[in-house]
Design a protein around this motif. Structure first.
Motif, PDB file in Angstrom:
ATOM      1  N   TYR A   1      -5.899  14.277  -1.351  1.00 56.97           N
ATOM      2  CA  TYR A   1      -7.086  13.522  -1.765  1.00 56.97           C
ATOM      3  C   TYR A   1      -8.081  13.455  -0.618  1.00 56.97           C
ATOM      4  O   TYR A   1      -7.708  13.487   0.553  1.00 56.97           O
ATOM      5  CB  TYR A   1      -6.690  12.096  -2.163  1.00 56.97           C
ATOM      6  N   HIS A   2      -9.355  13.314  -0.982  1.00 58.58           N
ATOM      7  CA  HIS A   2     -10.338  13.027   0.064  1.00 58.58           C
ATOM      8  C   HIS A   2     -11.387  12.056  -0.466  1.00 58.58           C
ATOM      9  O   HIS A   2     -11.685  12.015  -1.652  1.00 58.58           O
ATOM     10  CB  HIS A   2     -10.956  14.299   0.646  1.00 58.58           C
ATOM     11  N   PHE A   3     -11.900  11.287   0.466  1.00 57.76           N
ATOM     12  CA  PHE A   3     -12.934  10.301   0.178  1.00 57.76           C
ATOM     13  C   PHE A   3     -14.286  10.931   0.503  1.00 57.76           C
ATOM     14  O   PHE A   3     -14.486  11.472   1.595  1.00 57.76           O
ATOM     15  CB  PHE A   3     -12.699   9.052   1.045  1.00 57.76           C
ATOM     16  N   VAL A   4     -15.191  10.884  -0.455  1.00 61.46           N
ATOM     17  CA  VAL A   4     -16.500  11.506  -0.288  1.00 61.46           C
ATOM     18  C   VAL A   4     -17.264  10.818   0.833  1.00 61.46           C
ATOM     19  O   VAL A   4     -17.357   9.576   0.885  1.00 61.46           O
ATOM     20  CB  VAL A   4     -17.300  11.444  -1.600  1.00 61.46           C
ATOM     21  N   ASP A   5     -17.802  11.592   1.752  1.00 60.71           N
ATOM     22  CA  ASP A   5     -18.577  11.047   2.860  1.00 60.71           C
ATOM     23  C   ASP A   5     -19.883  10.481   2.301  1.00 60.71           C
ATOM     24  O   ASP A   5     -20.704  11.236   1.738  1.00 60.71           O
ATOM     25  CB  ASP A   5     -18.882  12.160   3.863  1.00 60.71           C
ATOM     26  N   PRO A   6     -20.124   9.151   2.423  1.00 57.76           N
ATOM     27  CA  PRO A   6     -21.343   8.548   1.866  1.00 57.76           C
ATOM     28  C   PRO A   6     -22.612   9.172   2.417  1.00 57.76           C
ATOM     29  O   PRO A   6     -23.655   9.163   1.742  1.00 57.76           O
ATOM     30  CB  PRO A   6     -21.227   7.082   2.289  1.00 57.76           C
TER      31      PRO A   6
ATOM     32  N   LEU B   1      -6.635  14.552   2.835  1.00 58.30           N
ATOM     33  CA  LEU B   1      -5.377  14.028   3.367  1.00 58.30           C
ATOM     34  C   LEU B   1      -4.272  14.324   2.361  1.00 58.30           C
ATOM     35  O   LEU B   1      -4.379  13.951   1.189  1.00 58.30           O
ATOM     36  CB  LEU B   1      -5.477  12.518   3.605  1.00 58.30           C
ATOM     37  N   SER B   2      -3.221  14.966   2.820  1.00 54.42           N
ATOM     38  CA  SER B   2      -2.103  15.264   1.927  1.00 54.42           C
ATOM     39  C   SER B   2      -1.369  13.981   1.549  1.00 54.42           C
ATOM     40  O   SER B   2      -1.514  12.949   2.213  1.00 54.42           O
ATOM     41  CB  SER B   2      -1.121  16.226   2.604  1.00 54.42           C
ATOM     42  N   ARG B   3      -0.589  14.048   0.501  1.00 59.90           N
ATOM     43  CA  ARG B   3       0.195  12.876   0.096  1.00 59.90           C
ATOM     44  C   ARG B   3       1.173  12.478   1.201  1.00 59.90           C
ATOM     45  O   ARG B   3       1.392  11.298   1.451  1.00 59.90           O
ATOM     46  CB  ARG B   3       0.940  13.185  -1.209  1.00 59.90           C
TER      47      ARG B   3
END
Length: 234
Positions: free
Chosen positions: A226-231, A176-178
């Motif tokens: 940024y991106h959130f790591v897929d659990p 996701l961009s800022r």
């Protein structure tokens, strides 16, 4: 009942004019000249939103922000006559939700107040449907209470942190961009500069990462966002 706004401003004329304008917009407004007066009002009638002048005599606005954020989820908008980017960034790092530089347009400030109060009212409401990410690694993301919980500790999130965490967790594995994060936070793209988003992400990393300098969950994609790591991939 209308939401309660508390103005903490030591310039009497500025404070009275701002209070009168916000009352005209249908808000319930209290006024305080300094931190001591503010604390008395908070004890009797806790507000949903604080408008705090940074350059107060005695305890200044940055100190008030740090102290209130440690014990409260109240919305905080800083007012400053200084054209000093350092003060603004420090205020955001301490947990302020927004800042407005004097002299400010009353209509613009009223719009920011309205938007922040609307987001405050939404905080704590359960999202529609099952969220894509609730548990990851040692953490549980409690969206109703707006906090991160592990066996070792509990980290309460500010409104900004909650909004960014929700946006990232709802899109695991996606960058996701800022600008996109700013939109999802309900902020004007012109207002939400890259540095503000970076500050919020930095605060989140301090709360959930073992080593914020080498994050495992919220990763930076240089030049992209940024991106959130897929659990499910860990």
């Amino acid at each position: 009942m209308s939401q309660h706004i508390l103005i903490v401003e030591d310039d009497r004329i500025t404070r009275m004019r701002l209070a009168a304008y916000l009352r005209e917009q249908g808000n319930r407004v209290s006024e305080a000249e300094n931190a001591d007066d503010m604390e008395e009002i908070i004890a009797m009638d806790p507000p949903e939103l604080l408008l705090v002048d940074i350059n107060l005599d005695g305890k200044d606005g940055l100190t008030i922000t740090r102290e209130q954020r440690a014990v409260s989820r109240v919305g905080i908008i800083l007012l400053t006559a200084r054209d000093d980017q350092v003060d603004k960034i420090v205020g955001l790092e301490m947990g302020a939700d927004d800042y407005v530089t004097k002299p400010f347009d009353k209509r613009e400030l009223a719009a920011r107040v309205k938007n922040l109060l609307a987001r405050i009212a939404d905080i704590g409401q359960a999202p529609q449907g099952a969220p894509p990410v609730t548990d990851f690694g040692p953490w549980c993301f409690d969206r109703i209470r707006r906090r991160l919980v592990s066996a070792a500790r509990t980290e309460t999130l500010t409104k900004q942190e909650f909004e960014v965490m929700t946006a990232l967790a709802d899109h695991p594995g996606q960058t996701l961009s800022r600008g996109r994060l700013a939109e999802m936070m309900g902020r004007d793209a012109m207002r939400s500069n890259d540095r503000m988003i970076d500050v919020v992400v930095g605060r989140l990393r301090k709360k959930l990462e073992n080593d914020p300098a080498a994050p495992e969950w919220i990763l930076t994609e240089h030049g992209k966002g940024y991106h959130f790591v897929d659990p499910q991939t860990v």
